[in-house]
Design a protein around this motif. Structure first.
Motif, PDB file in Angstrom:
ATOM      1  N   ILE A   5       0.870  -1.178   0.000  1.00 53.53           N
ATOM      2  CA  ILE A   5       0.000   0.000   0.000  1.00 53.53           C
ATOM      3  C   ILE A   5       0.905   1.225   0.000  1.00 53.53           C
ATOM      4  O   ILE A   5       2.127   1.104   0.031  1.00 53.53           O
ATOM      5  N   LEU A   6       0.279   2.394   0.004  1.00 51.14           N
ATOM      6  CA  LEU A   6       1.038   3.638   0.078  1.00 51.14           C
ATOM      7  C   LEU A   6       0.695   4.374   1.365  1.00 51.14           C
ATOM      8  O   LEU A   6      -0.465   4.425   1.777  1.00 51.14           O
ATOM      9  N   ALA A  31      -8.805   7.336  -0.105  1.00 49.13           N
ATOM     10  CA  ALA A  31      -7.953   6.865   0.980  1.00 49.13           C
ATOM     11  C   ALA A  31      -8.776   5.930   1.856  1.00 49.13           C
ATOM     12  O   ALA A  31      -9.973   6.154   2.051  1.00 49.13           O
ATOM     13  N   ALA A  32      -8.128   4.911   2.374  1.00 54.79           N
ATOM     14  CA  ALA A  32      -8.809   3.991   3.289  1.00 54.79           C
ATOM     15  C   ALA A  32      -8.845   4.565   4.700  1.00 54.79           C
ATOM     16  O   ALA A  32      -9.780   4.318   5.459  1.00 54.79           O
ATOM     17  N   LYS A  61      -3.368   6.487   4.319  1.00 52.92           N
ATOM     18  CA  LYS A  61      -3.136   5.120   3.842  1.00 52.92           C
ATOM     19  C   LYS A  61      -4.023   4.906   2.627  1.00 52.92           C
ATOM     20  O   LYS A  61      -5.238   5.130   2.690  1.00 52.92           O
ATOM     21  N   ALA A  62      -3.408   4.491   1.509  1.00 48.70           N
ATOM     22  CA  ALA A  62      -4.160   4.387   0.258  1.00 48.70           C
ATOM     23  C   ALA A  62      -3.647   3.241  -0.597  1.00 48.70           C
ATOM     24  O   ALA A  62      -2.495   2.829  -0.483  1.00 48.70           O
ATOM     25  N   ALA A  63      -4.520   2.781  -1.473  1.00 50.15           N
ATOM     26  CA  ALA A  63      -4.154   1.767  -2.460  1.00 50.15           C
ATOM     27  C   ALA A  63      -3.353   2.422  -3.576  1.00 50.15           C
ATOM     28  O   ALA A  63      -3.618   3.572  -3.958  1.00 50.15           O
ATOM     29  N   PHE A  99      -8.272  -4.297   3.604  1.00 55.76           N
ATOM     30  CA  PHE A  99      -8.984  -3.106   4.071  1.00 55.76           C
ATOM     31  C   PHE A  99      -8.641  -1.888   3.207  1.00 55.76           C
ATOM     32  O   PHE A  99      -9.507  -1.126   2.807  1.00 55.76           O
ATOM     33  N   VAL A 100      -7.356  -1.723   2.876  1.00 52.10           N
ATOM     34  CA  VAL A 100      -6.909  -0.550   2.125  1.00 52.10           C
ATOM     35  C   VAL A 100      -7.212  -0.677   0.649  1.00 52.10           C
ATOM     36  O   VAL A 100      -7.604   0.288  -0.006  1.00 52.10           O
ATOM     37  N   ASP A 101      -7.043  -1.847   0.087  1.00 57.12           N
ATOM     38  CA  ASP A 101      -7.122  -2.044  -1.362  1.00 57.12           C
ATOM     39  C   ASP A 101      -8.523  -2.370  -1.868  1.00 57.12           C
ATOM     40  O   ASP A 101      -8.675  -2.821  -2.986  1.00 57.12           O
ATOM     41  N   ARG A 102      -9.519  -2.096  -1.116  1.00 57.78           N
ATOM     42  CA  ARG A 102     -10.903  -2.444  -1.528  1.00 57.78           C
ATOM     43  C   ARG A 102     -11.396  -1.575  -2.657  1.00 57.78           C
ATOM     44  O   ARG A 102     -10.911  -0.586  -3.032  1.00 57.78           O
TER      45      ARG A 102
END
Length: 102
Positions: A5-6, A31-32, A61-63, A99-102
């Protein structure tokens, strides 16, 4: 890197502007998670002048797939002429990646 993730780091001049940007970035699905920290004191040189100011740090936090749209929206929302924009890849657990990459 597996489950990458980033994490993007920046600062805002007020708690309100940081929280507004955080809410918009999460609400728009760019962003998650955005964490807004307590005020910090930043020392820097801007346009030849030594400066000291209170700022609010944010950790986004982001994909990876959202980076281009996230960057565009972030710069639309930010009040600084030259906001901090530090992007770091991070390896996460399987669950956090989902959770982040949804």
């Amino acid at each position: 890197m597996e489950n990458e993730i980033l994490c993007i780091f920046s600062t805002f001049s007020t708690k309100e502007s940081a929280e507004t940007a955080a809410d918009i970035l999460v609400s728009e699905g760019l962003a998650a998670c955005v964490q807004v920290g307590s005020p910090i004191t930043s020392f820097y040189v801007w346009e030849g002048e030594k400066c000291k100011s209170a700022e609010y740090p944010v950790a986004i936090k982001a994909a990876k797939k959202n980076l281009v749209r996230l960057r565009k929206r972030f710069f639309e929302l930010h009040e600084y002429d030259c906001p901090e924009w530090v992007v770091m890849p991070a390896e996460t657990s399987d669950g956090y990646f989902k959770f982040v990459d949804r």
